[in-house]
Design an enzyme around this catalytic site. Structure first.
Site, PDB file in Angstrom:
ATOM      1  N   ASP A 203       2.925 -12.000  45.607  1.00 23.48           N
ATOM      2  CA  ASP A 203       2.036 -10.900  45.967  1.00 23.48           C
ATOM      3  C   ASP A 203       2.464  -9.588  45.310  1.00 23.48           C
ATOM      4  O   ASP A 203       3.608  -9.441  44.888  1.00 23.48           O
ATOM      5  CB  ASP A 203       2.067 -10.681  47.486  1.00 23.48           C
ATOM      6  CG  ASP A 203       1.322 -11.765  48.243  1.00 23.48           C
ATOM      7  OD1 ASP A 203       0.957 -12.789  47.625  1.00 23.48           O
ATOM      8  OD2 ASP A 203       1.121 -11.589  49.455  1.00 23.48           O
ATOM      9  N   ASP A 204       1.532  -8.669  45.304  1.00 21.31           N
ATOM     10  CA  ASP A 204       1.762  -7.243  45.031  1.00 21.31           C
ATOM     11  C   ASP A 204       1.981  -6.883  43.563  1.00 21.31           C
ATOM     12  O   ASP A 204       2.189  -5.721  43.240  1.00 21.31           O
ATOM     13  CB  ASP A 204       2.928  -6.678  45.867  1.00 21.31           C
ATOM     14  CG  ASP A 204       2.634  -6.722  47.357  1.00 21.31           C
ATOM     15  OD1 ASP A 204       1.518  -7.126  47.728  1.00 21.31           O
ATOM     16  OD2 ASP A 204       3.514  -6.357  48.151  1.00 21.31           O
ATOM     17  N   HIS A 253      -5.620  -9.566  45.642  1.00 24.19           N
ATOM     18  CA  HIS A 253      -4.862  -9.031  46.787  1.00 24.19           C
ATOM     19  C   HIS A 253      -5.395  -7.635  47.124  1.00 24.19           C
ATOM     20  O   HIS A 253      -4.633  -6.759  47.489  1.00 24.19           O
ATOM     21  CB  HIS A 253      -3.379  -9.007  46.415  1.00 24.19           C
ATOM     22  CG  HIS A 253      -2.426  -8.884  47.579  1.00 24.19           C
ATOM     23  ND1 HIS A 253      -2.505  -9.649  48.719  1.00 24.19           N
ATOM     24  CD2 HIS A 253      -1.325  -8.093  47.761  1.00 24.19           C
ATOM     25  CE1 HIS A 253      -1.515  -9.321  49.541  1.00 24.19           C
ATOM     26  NE2 HIS A 253      -0.793  -8.374  48.992  1.00 24.19           N
ATOM     27  N   HIS A 257      -4.205  -2.567  47.963  1.00 24.82           N
ATOM     28  CA  HIS A 257      -3.394  -3.043  49.080  1.00 24.82           C
ATOM     29  C   HIS A 257      -3.830  -2.446  50.412  1.00 24.82           C
ATOM     30  O   HIS A 257      -3.008  -2.087  51.272  1.00 24.82           O
ATOM     31  CB  HIS A 257      -1.899  -2.776  48.827  1.00 24.82           C
ATOM     32  CG  HIS A 257      -1.025  -3.813  49.450  1.00 24.82           C
ATOM     33  ND1 HIS A 257      -0.545  -3.706  50.734  1.00 24.82           N
ATOM     34  CD2 HIS A 257      -0.559  -5.003  48.992  1.00 24.82           C
ATOM     35  CE1 HIS A 257       0.185  -4.771  51.024  1.00 24.82           C
ATOM     36  NE2 HIS A 257       0.185  -5.578  49.980  1.00 24.82           N
ATOM     37  N   HIS A 347       7.266 -11.993  46.539  1.00 27.40           N
ATOM     38  CA  HIS A 347       6.704 -10.796  45.908  1.00 27.40           C
ATOM     39  C   HIS A 347       7.312 -10.679  44.516  1.00 27.40           C
ATOM     40  O   HIS A 347       8.543 -10.758  44.376  1.00 27.40           O
ATOM     41  CB  HIS A 347       7.000  -9.564  46.762  1.00 27.40           C
ATOM     42  CG  HIS A 347       6.331  -9.635  48.101  1.00 27.40           C
ATOM     43  ND1 HIS A 347       6.830 -10.403  49.135  1.00 27.40           N
ATOM     44  CD2 HIS A 347       5.183  -9.088  48.557  1.00 27.40           C
ATOM     45  CE1 HIS A 347       6.021 -10.305  50.170  1.00 27.40           C
ATOM     46  NE2 HIS A 347       5.008  -9.511  49.853  1.00 27.40           N
TER      47      HIS A 347
HETATM   48 NI    NI Z   1       0.982  -7.434  49.755  1.00 23.36          NI
END
Ligand code: NI
Length: 394
Positions: A203-204, A253, A257, A347
């Site tokens: 993620d991210d 995603h 965020h 992440h």
């Molecule tokens: Ni996230």
């Protein structure tokens, strides 16, 4: 060409280049099918067994023990600056033509039982000037002839229905290869569904460590799913392109965020679409899966995602890598818990997470796990239903 793209440091430079390419006359180009060339991907929802995995261009997808009730079609390799989408409709027994759907929208009665008698698939915008799209359906165990550019694949109202489809994009005036494509393409690789599988998810990003993580996965032929934050995508286009080109799954995603539980339905939709647009500008197609930030998908989130054909993808192992920033802790968390069908949350924006991947990936491979994308895992375990939350696929 690909090497050059990888060296592009900004989306602007890539975009200017791609626009330049779009102006080159098609017959000035290499007649051999280029890897960057436009291709169809498609999937079908079969009665009782769910969605097939995404099929690459010019491959047959069919069942002999079930029948399709819904379909979706997308494109890969669309050049930046070339307008157009793939559009399609299906003739449903009892209700007739569905009306137009486009770019991976679901067409038909997902999860239902009504049969599809015929489909029409076509391109629009600049794409239809440069490409033909061919479609073929299987009826009563026999494959019909190719039809192209919006012609119906089968007679309607004749008491027959389709059992499968094959869709191929070719340069204008060309014809599809007689033999099916067998090369490795997005979600089209061969996996052994009888062996354990696990989906690593990041993620991210995108961030500076994607290359290290992909290098580690490459060593064992593993693929991962990357849930990208939309407003970061244009900062690392070469990594995002590498993900798409090498069979990883590019996920959404949100735009920046946001906690989607706190947004209106329009807010959720806009955040997802904005992120998809950023992804599409780099890889030519939108994200195939969505993970809501914080795993939070209350309020309007789930119903809105469902309406867009997505399911909230969650996880079954949370490594807490963002909190510990400790590679050993992340490795231990994974190796002490991992089992078949898990979705593992990491992440990609921390060096310690990249280090953990470099250590854990060879061990997972040694234990016999196939490292697959979320869509591959879902396809091997009965498919996904939009709007349903998934933390694992057992
Ligand atoms: Ni996230």
């Amino acid at each position: 060409m690909k090497g050059f793209l990888r060296r592009c440091f900004g989306v602007l430079l890539c975009a200017v280049m791609a626009l330049g390419m779009a102006n080159v006359s098609p017959d000035m180009r290499d007649p051999v099918r280029a890897e960057e060339d436009l291709r169809a991907i498609f999937a079908m929802d079969f009665h009782g067994s769910g969605w097939s995995s995404w099929s690459p261009d010019n491959r047959r997808v069919y069942r002999t023990t079930s029948w399709p009730v819904a379909m979706k079609v997308g494109l890969e390799g669309q050049q930046v600056g070339m307008t157009g989408t793939v559009q399609y409709e299906a003739f449903i027994t009892g209700t007739g033509w569905t009306g137009m759907r486009e770019n991976t929208q679901v067409c038909g009665t997902e999860g239902g039982s009504a049969t599809i008698e015929a489909v029409k698939v076509w391109l629009n915008g600049d794409l239809q000037q440069h490409y033909d799209i061919y479609t073929m359906s299987m009826v009563k165990g026999q494959w019909n002839h190719w039809v192209k550019n919006g012609e119906a694949t089968n007679e309607t109202g004749a008491g027959t229905h389709i059992d499968g489809l094959r869709i191929a994009v070719v340069r204008k005036g060309g014809t599809p290869a007689e033999n099916e494509e067998t090369g490795t393409t997005f979600a089209g690789r061969t996996l052994n569904s009888g062996h354990p599988m696990v989906a690593l998810t990041f993620d991210d990003g995108p961030g500076p460590y994607e290359g290290r993580i992909m290098d580690a996965l490459d060593k064992v032929g593993g693929k991962a799913t990357w849930f990208l934050v939309g407003n970061l995508v244009s900062s690392y286009p070469s990594y995002v392109k590498r993900m798409a080109d090498s069979g990883h799954e590019v996920g959404n995603h949100s735009w920046k965020h946001e906690n989607l539980s706190k947004l209106s339905a329009d807010g959720v939709r806009n955040s997802i679409l904005k992120c998809n647009n950023a992804i599409q500008a780099v890889i030519g197609r939108p994200a195939t899966v969505v993970r809501p930030p914080y795993g939070a998908c209350g309020g309007n989130c789930t119903s809105t995602l469902s309406g867009m054909g997505y399911s909230p993808i969650l996880w079954s192992i949370d490594t807490l890598d963002w909190k510990t920033r400790n590679a050993s802790s992340t490795v231990n968390e994974i190796l002490s818990k991992v089992k078949d069908g898990d979705i593992i949350l990491m992440h990609s924006i921390y060096a310690q997470s990249a280090e953990a991947v470099e250590r854990v990936v060879p061990e997972l491979a040694k234990r016999g796990f196939q490292l697959v994308t979320v869509s591959e895992l879902a396809a091997a375990r009965g498919g996904m239903t939009p709007g349903k939350r998934y933390g694992a696929f057992r």
